[in-house]
Every structure is written in structure tokens, then in C-alpha cells.
Enzyme design. Sequence first.
Site, PDB file in Angstrom:
ATOM      1  N   GLU A   1     -26.973 -45.534   5.754  1.00  0.00           N
ATOM      2  CA  GLU A   1     -26.512 -46.357   4.636  1.00  0.00           C
ATOM      3  C   GLU A   1     -26.823 -45.671   3.312  1.00  0.00           C
ATOM      4  OE1 GLU A   1     -27.376 -50.595   5.320  1.00  0.00           O
ATOM      5  OE2 GLU A   1     -27.927 -50.674   3.192  1.00  0.00           O
TER       6      GLU A   1
ATOM      7  N   ASP B   1     -26.580 -46.952  -0.757  1.00  0.00           N
ATOM      8  CA  ASP B   1     -26.299 -48.186  -1.506  1.00  0.00           C
ATOM      9  C   ASP B   1     -26.375 -48.055  -3.014  1.00  0.00           C
ATOM     10  OD1 ASP B   1     -26.465 -49.665   0.932  1.00  0.00           O
ATOM     11  OD2 ASP B   1     -28.635 -49.748   0.734  1.00  0.00           O
TER      12      ASP B   1
ATOM     13  N   GLU C   1     -26.556 -51.247  -5.549  1.00  0.00           N
ATOM     14  CA  GLU C   1     -26.592 -52.703  -5.536  1.00  0.00           C
ATOM     15  C   GLU C   1     -26.839 -53.217  -6.945  1.00  0.00           C
ATOM     16  OE1 GLU C   1     -28.449 -53.762  -1.238  1.00  0.00           O
ATOM     17  OE2 GLU C   1     -29.532 -52.366  -2.516  1.00  0.00           O
TER      18      GLU C   1
ATOM     19  N   TRP D   1     -33.372 -63.568  -2.000  1.00  0.00           N
ATOM     20  CA  TRP D   1     -34.215 -62.439  -2.391  1.00  0.00           C
ATOM     21  C   TRP D   1     -33.824 -61.679  -3.644  1.00  0.00           C
ATOM     22  CZ3 TRP D   1     -31.585 -57.925  -2.724  1.00  0.00           C
ATOM     23  CH2 TRP D   1     -30.358 -57.883  -2.042  1.00  0.00           C
TER      24      TRP D   1
ATOM     25  N   ARG E   1     -47.343 -49.174  -1.451  1.00  0.00           N
ATOM     26  CA  ARG E   1     -46.457 -49.237  -0.293  1.00  0.00           C
ATOM     27  C   ARG E   1     -46.564 -47.977   0.560  1.00  0.00           C
ATOM     28  NH1 ARG E   1     -40.177 -49.498  -1.460  1.00  0.00           N
ATOM     29  NH2 ARG E   1     -39.344 -49.999   0.588  1.00  0.00           N
TER      30      ARG E   1
END
Length: 332
Positions: free
Chosen positions: A108, A110, A112, A203, A282
Site C-alpha cells: 500500500e 497512501d 490521506e 479515528w 513507538r
Amino acid sequence: MEFLTRFLGFMSLFTSLVSGFTLQNLPLIQFDEGYTQLFGDQNLIVHRDGKSVRLTLDERTGSGFVSNDIYLHGFFSSSIKLPADYSAGVVIAFYLSNGDMYEKNHDEIDFEFLGNIRGKEWRIQTNIYGNGSTHLGREERYNLWFDPTEDFHQYSILWSPSHIIFFVDNVPIREVKRTASMGGDFPAKPMSLYATIWDGSKWATNGGKYGVNYKYAPYVAQFTDMILHGCAIDPTEKSPSCEDRAVEDLRVASEITETQRSKMESFRRKHMTYSYCYDHMRYKVVLSECVVNPGEAQRLRVYDPVTFGGIPHSHHHGKHRSKIRIAGTQSI
Ligand SMILES: *[C@@H]1O[C@H](CO)[C@@H](O)[C@H](O)[C@H]1NC(C)=O
């Protein structure tokens, strides 16, 4: 004819040497030649010119379309005008995916657009997944130097065997160079191009705190000047059929010129608000392809202390809405 082809080839080489970016003035095709409606009934309207499309989200449904062909590499572009006013929870995605063909190991790429409460400050997110690497997100987020609801602006994805480059109005905003250590995380299987508008209440804006308010509906995103320039795969032969020009264009356009690179660096210093490469909560160890830039690090620390303080990152992937897999993404 032979002469003309050669002459055009020469001219395109010449232009590329001057600009480093040949993917201009590509043919604009009719919507019906390149795309098919995916969902949304009457909420997808093709303009009388046959080339522009309006995608609407209202209380009944969102809408979207998909390319007729699947591509292994290419240049994918559209001018897009985003819905004005209150748009919290509204998501517009312009992306490549093969989630319908590879459920477990899809790829993918993206773009967005994430709506907001004040109306103007749309945020853009870019992301890539390769061969099912959805446990790793490679998100970046940016604000813009213009109001994307006021006018059309061009958003483009260049995907070549060696690079993925995202552009806004021909300014490269992100470059992903394929490295050996990325392995299968670099998208490498044929994908379709999608454009969708949908309700991302759960979200999209501030982790879903502000949902879509249908008092402000319909939300309309307009697409025009759409370009599909790449290697389409013949589904029966399963082999790429692309013009030499496309291969050469992608190769040349993958090499960012000095001028373009300094524009990219300036954009990133001024407008990037999040990058996975700097998110140490993260990723304790920075992913291998990350090239840490002190200017970007400095800015992100100042701009986005919340991230550096550790926002929980929930992942959404493999969702199905109508027949499509929505671009996998992460809440902000
Ligand atoms: C992609 O994933 C499949 C299935 O998990 C695996 O067999 C294959 O080796 C992977 N390819 C690469 C290039 O990592």
C-alpha cells in the site's frame, strides 16, 4: 512516425536533463477509460467534461473509485479540492493498494487527508506498507502552505523499482529510497489506484474525539487532471506492458534534482508535524531506512511534544467498507 517517436524521446530526455522531472503534460484520460466506481451510488458524479469527478459523503454513504488496471510502478496523480468548513472525521484517501488480492501480505502507498474541526487546517498523512508489514507503520504527517479547500492542488505518487516519492504541486515532500534492509517492506507487487471519501469518525481527527457531524453534510471532494502513467499489468498474461517512455520517465523522475531536494527539505522543516523516524516511543530502534536529519528532529520535538510524550498508537487495517479495504492508517 519512427522519426517522431525518436524526436519526442529526445525532447523528453532533454526536458529531463533540464528539470529532472519529466512527468509533466501527460495525457488526461476520460474517467470511464481509466476508472470504475467502487461504491457510493449517486454520491459519485462524473462531470460533463468526462474527466472530473465529485465524491460525496453524506449520512447515507461515502463514495469511491478504482483504476481499471493494476500497475507495477507508475506515476499517479490528481488535482484535488477538499471539502470546506467543518470536516472533523472526514477522510479522503488517494492511494495504491492490492489488499483485495493479497489479504495477508498486501502492499500500500497512501496519501490521506484528515478533516478537522476548524475547517481549514486539513492535515495530510503519507504511509507505506510492503508485503503485509502492517505491524509497522511508516506514517508522516504535514500541514500545508495553502488552504486545500479553496482551490485544486496536485497530489502525486511516484512509485518506481527504486523509489517512492510523494509530491504536492510538484514539490517532493517525501522520498523513500528502497534499501536492501527494508526487504519486503518496500511495495513490490502490482496495485490498483483508489480514491475514496468516507466517515472516519472512529479515528481520523484527534483519535476519533470529533466525529463526522452530518449537519454540515454533504462533504464534497473534487478530483480533476487525473494521471495514470505506468506499467499496467495484463491480467491474463500477468506481465507488465508499459511503454518505454514510462519506464524511462519513472527512472529519471526518481532522481530528485538539487533544486527539488532543497524545496523538499524546506517543506519538511516547515510543515512536517510527525514522522515515524523520530517517534522513539513507538520505535525504540529507528527503522533501517530512516535518515535522521537534525533540522527535522529539532522541529518535530518543538512542534509535536505530545508525540514525544507518547500518544498511544492504535492501528487500523484490514477494515472493509463496501468491497474495499480502506487505506490502513493510524489515529492522530
Ligand atoms: C512476502 O510475504 C510472503 C508471505 O508471507 C513470503 O513468503 C515472501 O517471502 C515475502 N516476500 C518478501 C520479498 O519478503
